[in-house]
Design a protein around this motif. Structure first.
Motif, mmCIF file in Angstrom:
data_model
loop_
_atom_site.group_PDB
_atom_site.id
_atom_site.type_symbol
_atom_site.label_atom_id
_atom_site.label_comp_id
_atom_site.label_asym_id
_atom_site.label_seq_id
_atom_site.Cartn_x
_atom_site.Cartn_y
_atom_site.Cartn_z
ATOM 1 N N ARG A 32 43.967 50.727 35.730
ATOM 2 C CA ARG A 32 44.932 52.058 36.292
ATOM 3 C C ARG A 32 44.212 52.650 37.554
ATOM 4 N N PHE A 33 45.212 53.541 38.933
ATOM 5 C CA PHE A 33 44.833 53.504 39.810
ATOM 6 C C PHE A 33 44.572 55.541 39.845
ATOM 7 N N HIS A 34 43.158 56.170 40.047
ATOM 8 C CA HIS A 34 42.702 57.771 39.169
ATOM 9 C C HIS A 34 42.549 58.219 40.749
ATOM 10 N N HIS A 35 43.585 58.874 41.184
ATOM 11 C CA HIS A 35 43.617 59.578 42.563
ATOM 12 C C HIS A 35 42.884 60.761 42.716
ATOM 13 N N GLU A 36 41.624 60.919 41.543
ATOM 14 C CA GLU A 36 41.413 62.229 41.904
ATOM 15 C C GLU A 36 39.838 61.541 42.043
ATOM 16 N N THR A 37 39.207 62.463 43.596
ATOM 17 C CA THR A 37 38.015 62.621 44.444
ATOM 18 C C THR A 37 36.800 61.699 42.917
ATOM 19 N N ILE A 38 35.808 60.808 43.185
ATOM 20 C CA ILE A 38 34.667 60.877 42.381
ATOM 21 C C ILE A 38 33.946 61.147 43.487
ATOM 22 N N SER A 39 33.285 62.513 43.424
ATOM 23 C CA SER A 39 31.885 62.615 44.196
ATOM 24 C C SER A 39 30.748 62.682 43.914
ATOM 25 N N ALA A 40 29.690 61.948 44.618
ATOM 26 C CA ALA A 40 28.118 61.336 44.601
ATOM 27 C C ALA A 40 27.651 62.321 43.532
ATOM 28 N N ALA A 59 27.300 44.595 42.864
ATOM 29 C CA ALA A 59 27.779 43.410 41.744
ATOM 30 C C ALA A 59 27.735 43.867 41.004
ATOM 31 N N GLY A 60 28.090 43.623 39.590
ATOM 32 C CA GLY A 60 28.528 44.600 38.563
ATOM 33 C C GLY A 60 30.459 43.340 37.574
ATOM 34 N N SER A 61 30.291 43.657 36.279
ATOM 35 C CA SER A 61 30.942 42.784 35.905
ATOM 36 C C SER A 61 32.737 43.925 36.567
ATOM 37 N N ALA A 62 33.645 43.749 35.233
ATOM 38 C CA ALA A 62 34.750 44.263 35.926
ATOM 39 C C ALA A 62 34.924 45.615 34.980
ATOM 40 N N GLY A 63 35.115 46.581 35.633
ATOM 41 C CA GLY A 63 35.195 48.541 34.964
ATOM 42 C C GLY A 63 33.881 48.180 35.212
ATOM 43 N N SER A 64 33.023 47.804 35.772
ATOM 44 C CA SER A 64 31.763 48.340 35.368
ATOM 45 C C SER A 64 31.251 49.999 36.220
ATOM 46 N N GLY A 65 31.828 50.195 37.510
ATOM 47 C CA GLY A 65 31.942 50.973 38.638
ATOM 48 C C GLY A 65 31.429 50.170 39.775
ATOM 49 N N LYS A 66 32.038 49.254 39.854
ATOM 50 C CA LYS A 66 31.189 49.097 41.051
ATOM 51 C C LYS A 66 32.258 49.913 41.948
ATOM 52 N N THR A 67 33.707 49.595 41.987
ATOM 53 C CA THR A 67 35.182 50.500 43.190
ATOM 54 C C THR A 67 34.511 52.148 43.242
ATOM 55 N N SER A 68 33.876 52.684 42.799
ATOM 56 C CA SER A 68 33.483 53.989 42.189
ATOM 57 C C SER A 68 32.378 53.964 43.201
ATOM 58 N N LEU A 69 31.442 53.866 42.763
ATOM 59 C CA LEU A 69 29.937 53.379 43.852
ATOM 60 C C LEU A 69 30.631 53.081 45.306
ATOM 61 N N LEU A 70 31.365 52.585 45.259
ATOM 62 C CA LEU A 70 31.536 51.923 47.131
ATOM 63 C C LEU A 70 32.144 52.895 47.503
ATOM 64 N N ASN A 71 33.173 53.653 46.850
ATOM 65 C CA ASN A 71 33.636 54.509 47.354
ATOM 66 C C ASN A 71 32.885 56.042 48.172
ATOM 67 N N VAL A 72 31.602 56.178 47.076
ATOM 68 C CA VAL A 72 31.189 57.316 47.206
ATOM 69 C C VAL A 72 30.066 56.665 48.069
ATOM 70 N N ILE A 73 29.546 55.821 48.766
ATOM 71 C CA ILE A 73 28.805 55.479 49.720
ATOM 72 C C ILE A 73 29.034 55.281 51.013
#
Length: 447
Positions: free
Chosen positions: A185-193, A223-237
């Motif tokens: 799923r692609f969630h449009h809500e922004t995850i903030s720091a 680094a991490g496994s699928a669904g571990s939050g890699k993309t979420s952290l990348l978006n924030v930093i």
């Protein structure tokens, strides 16, 4: 195909019927066929006008009673019309799941088994397709709209739904149980720091360290496994990148949501039905080098693009970011080495190791725990000692002894007294006073 904003039904969909499931499926097919027949007789019907479509279906459903095995009440009629419209939207039985913000993954194992992941746990749903043909029609609508093919000659395909969600499908003969579909799923809500800190995913000290590193142009691998939050952290930093810099993102399927005024998104492309037209991630990395990029962000490296990415980091593209599947920081080094050597076998290991150690400065390891929570578990700097590439922990997540098996508790702590990166950052003209202070203060907040 409708946009979600055109959906005439409430997100709280009607999902309870007094009619048995088999009969509802039969009636849905009859109503669908009646609509197709009516379209042949009335070219004024426009499927992209949902209000008119609903009215048309209401008229057609009243012509079905002679074929019904029991009368339809108002609720059953509304549900039947809703399901037909959802079919035309291309979402079919999973439309309700796509409206659920808690669902992160939808897994379709053949027509009669649909699972979802909510809050880190997999659960089987009551949704199902009518049969194999129904599931294949669902896939054909999505795949064909993007100029791709899914057949015996092309039994695997990647595609993207209208909302940006990523779809991967495999069909026989590769899978014997029928079509198997995985939807991220692609969630449009922004995850903030602030959200990451308050949820315990990361500590404020680690976030401050990463902010200083990104601003100073330090190359970082998450680094991490699928669904571990890699993309979420990348978006924030990536939000810490100065607004004056030009950022080029490279992905297989667009997932990054960078809030930056100067972003150029590039996406790879597979072959067409004739086996031509492929544009790989490696091709895009080479292209980005010709596009005056200050920063290159690769959504995930998994092939030959690693070698070009390392070269780019060594040739003036400081502050590049990427993610990789790996279980721990040392595995990141091994995986990058393996991927680079697979593409450039003539280059010796020592040369590859030198490229890695001079290109990658920081590795951030994230993990999803058994209770569904996700956390940064370590932040390491990459150092070269005696011709060996090593990782030195700077911050770690220390898990507390289990008292509640359903909830992971621990703390992020500083595990180093100094950071060699401070010298590199200071050499670039940045003030490292706050950065150095992080390694004399420990954050013991339980999360």
């Amino acid at each position: 195909m409708f946009n979600s904003e055109h959906n005439i039904f409430s997100p709280t969909t009607l999902n309870v019927s007094s009619i048995p499931n088999d009969e509802m499926r039969r009636l849905k097919q009859l109503l669908h066929n009646s609509l197709i027949d009516d379209m042949d007789n009335d070219d004024s019907l426009h499927l992209k006008k949902p209000i008119q479509l609903k009215q048309q279906l209401e008229q057609l459903i009243d012509l079905l009673p002679g074929q019904q095995q029991q009368p339809l009440n108002a609720s059953d009629k509304a549900l039947l019309i809703q399901q037909v419209i959802e079919e035309l939207q291309g979402l079919g039985p999973i439309s309700e799941l796509m409206l659920d913000p808690a669902v992160t993954d939808i897994l379709i194992n053949g027509p009669f088994s649909i699972w979802v992941e909510r809050h880190g746990a997999l659960r089987k749903t009551t949704q199902a397709f009518d049969n194999d043909s129904h599931l294949r029609r669902f896939l054909e609508r999505i795949v064909s709209a993007q100029g791709r093919q899914l057949d015996a000659n092309n039994p695997m395909v990647d595609a993207r739904l209208a909302d940006g969600s990523r779809l991967h499908a495999v069909i026989p003969p590769l899978c014997t149980i029928g079509a198997v579909v995985s939807i991220r799923r692609f969630h449009h809500e922004t995850i903030s720091a602030e959200t990451l800190v308050s949820s315990g995913f990361i500590s404020q000290d680690i976030l401050t360290f990463l902010e200083k590193a990104v601003i100073a142009g330090i190359n970082i691998v998450i680094a991490g496994s699928a669904g571990s939050g890699k993309t979420s952290l990348l978006n924030v930093i990536s939000g810490f990148i100065p607004n004056s810099e030009r950022v080029i993102t490279i992905e297989e399927t667009g997932e990054l949501q960078l809030h930056h005024p100067h972003v150029i998104p590039l996406e790879s492309r597979g072959t067409n039905g004739e086996g031509n037209g492929e544009v790989s991630l490696r091709d895009l990395v080479k292209t980005a080098l010709r596009m005056r990029a200050d920063r290159i962000i690769v959504g995930e490296v998994r092939g030959g693009e690693v070698f070009d990415m390392l070269q780019a980091m060594n040739c003036g593209h400081d502050g590049s970011l990427t993610t990789v599947h790996a279980n721990n920081p040392q595995d990141v080094i091994n995986r990058l080495r393996s991927l680079a050597q697979m593409e450039e076998a003539a280059i010796c290991r020592d040369t590859i190791d030198h490229m890695i150690s001079s290109s990658i400065q920081v590795i951030v390891q994230v993990r999803r725990f058994r209770d569904g929570s996700r956390r940064v578990v370590s932040v390491c700097e990459v150092i070269q000692t005696a011709a060996i590439t090593e990782v030195k922990p700077l911050f770690e997540f220390q898990q507390q002894p289990q008292t509640d098996h359903n909830h992971i508790v621990g703390q992020h702590v500083c595990s180093a007294t100094q950071c060699q990166l401070s010298e590199q950052i200071a050499a670039k003209g940045f003030d490292v006073t706050e950065l150095n202070s992080l390694f004399s203060e420990v954050d013991y907040a339980l999360v």
